[in-house]
Design a protein around this motif. Sequence first.
Motif: not given
Length: 856
Positions: A41, A238-240, A242, A267-268, A271-272
């Motif tokens: 990340t 967290y991103e996952d 999201a 978020y990176s 990220w999606w």
Amino acid sequence: MLPWQLPLLCLASVLSLPVDAATRPLTILGLVPQKSDQNSTIYSSPDMIPLACMAVNDINAMGILPGYTLMLNISYTQCDLSEGVWQLIQNVILSKPSPDQLPIMFLGGGCSSSIEPLAALTGRFYSATQVSFGSSSPTLTDRVRYPKFFRTIPSEVQTNVLRLAIMKAFNWTKVATLYQTEDIFSVSTSDFMTKYNQLYGSANNSDKLFSRSFTDDPSIPLQQIKENDVRIIFIWMYEDKAVLTFCTAISNGLTGKNHVWILPGWYSDKWWTKYPWALTSDCTISKIEQALTYALVVDFYSLPSNTQSLGVSQYNNSQFLDTYSRYLSSFRSVSNSRNSSPLSCSALQQSTTTATIDPAVSKYMRFMYDAVWSMALALNRAEMNLTTNFALSLANFSYNNTVITDAIFSAMMATNFSGASGSVTFDNVGSRNGLNVLYQMISDPGSGLIQKQIGVHDPALDGTVLMNRAAIMWPGGVAPLDSPVPKDVFLTTALVNTFHAIITFSILIVLTLLVFNIATLGKPLIANSAPHINTLIILGCLLLLATCYLLGIDSNNPPPDPQHINTRYAIICTLRLWLLTIGFSLSFGSLFGKTWQVYRVYTNPALKKEPFKMWNFSFWILGFLIVDVAYLSLWTAVWPFSRDIINKTDTNDNLIQHIEHCSCSNFTYLIGALYVYKGLLVVFGLFLAYESRNVKYFYINDSRFVTIAMYIVVILVGIGATISLVLTQNWFGDPAYSLAVSMVIAACLSCLLILYVPKFIYMAKGMDTMVVENMKEEVVTAEGLQMGRTITEQPSVCEMRTTVTANDTVEETKTSGNPNNGSDRDSGVDENVADSPESNSNDASANVPMDIKQDV
């Protein structure tokens, strides 16, 4: 103290021996959460490490610590709790560092989940100061558990001030918080809710603030958010999760122009796209990007311009990026730089080539650079304090020397410098005071979905957001509302006034016909058209038109006394029902009675010679009225009307329409029964009109026009009642009002004009009857006739006219003077002179052809 802490304390005491301070190295242990590129990340990216080494080399080159050389040893924690503790034990105890190598401070880390136990251990057990560059967890503000922890990245709770500022800027009060059940997120959400209640008050927020959490599946909380029609949604996860949340939100219709999602800024990049396991055929990357468009992102600071000075480092932004790219190039060329082996910054120098900087890292790398600088400046300040006030120096550092550790802590608390990320100061719990930045996710044709800066927020000011509103993009050009706006909806005043004028004009026409009907009762043409029945038709139409006035009255046209608004509206509802029902029974019932009499003549030709009897008609009208009065009285007494308000949500206009309407218990069944009753009469009347369409009856000389009127009334009533009923299921608004009034006016006027316009025409021609023989009409002057008698001619046979003798005239006079003439009818006798007994005895009648003698 835990049992395993005792040997660590003993070993630390042995290692903490005072030494000479001449050119002594000061060692910092960097606990960096490096991961591979595929799993990294922002804060665990290995590209953050060159920033620390760049800062160390700049500090040493500028002589920030006279007599000391700052050393930085890097250990990789892998963002894992056990690995972080192991690296701490190995570097502090197992490696048996010399006093020169003993870490005087700790740098790191980037993952809050792994840094929290390390911060507790270094602060409470070693009394050493630790500075993080990427741990934003609000739990780290607990000075009891983390007594000597600092961070150059603002705490996650600081962005809550920005979140509330956003709500204030866009006038949002009804919001939802959706968070993953992790301490870092639950504490942030709790802080947000506390600040929300402080701002808006906690007493009346039960229907304004919705907080929902989940562990793995966000389906249930998202469904609850949808049921409560919450449109502004803040998320902490967290991103996952999201990605999974947005996939679920898309399927639940929680994205689009009426919804706004506010995301954390850490978020990176893209990220999606990194969690394909969460995607489905109904939730693709393109659909997530579409759902993310116009979303807001809260972050920590604004990137400086290329020419802006970065403070103590003496770089401008362009120079800073160029230097970092050279360190990054060198770092990437070092063998084994990305494995778990420790790295010393002494092995890392600038390269002659540059490397491409990850955009996501470039946004946060300054926190790492400023973390090292804050440590160096604090050590310099502590050194001056120790030498001046305690005759000590950093060379005497040991973990159990509280004077030195406290001096370092105090120096960190006093930190105040201009760094690469802006002004660096700390609050009383060690969190960075800094600017917050608001971004919006915008779809760019060339770059895809990007973050565009639209505002800056300084928590030290009054809490407002310095926003570039011209840069904000919303679907439709207007910021979404947090909930539909309540709006009282009434009939349009101009429309009501227009129809009132039309109704008034229509009533004048009807009154004119009523006056005409009464004034011409003695005329044979009118007398032989059942004028008393026509009068009832006119009165029924007047009641129907009066009902149209009531249909245009609501709580705005005209405005009533607020104290009596409900009572007045209930009375209006009741009057509408009574007038409409009674008026229909009078008007249509009268038409029905005339049609029934003509139908009787059709089924029994012998009745053709009998005058129309009023009592026969009165039976029908009286029966209709008795049924109506009984039914309406029961309805009014048992199920009275009341004023009710319904709420209709218009998602397109973001409105909640407050609509008043007439309400009563069992309304559907009551109105349904009335519709069935009246509908059967209408259908039966239509049948009678059709069957008797060709019948001519002297005593109802307008029977064929009655049939036409019956057709029109049935059509208009059928169409109008059906459409109005459909429209009023949503609201008796402008369309339903216009249709209902138009249909009533059209039905009344068409019925009456069809009955009376022919009478005007016939009277203008001097004709005394509208009943013809063999479809041929003869014009006869009214002066030559007596009430109840007609003279017919059959010009198509021999172009001859029947001559009536003087005796016939006398007999006619006697006949017309008969007391029984017209006693049981409205007016008139037989339609053909040849059919009367008197005319049969007349000699002149022998000259009249047989087809003229026959009844119509």
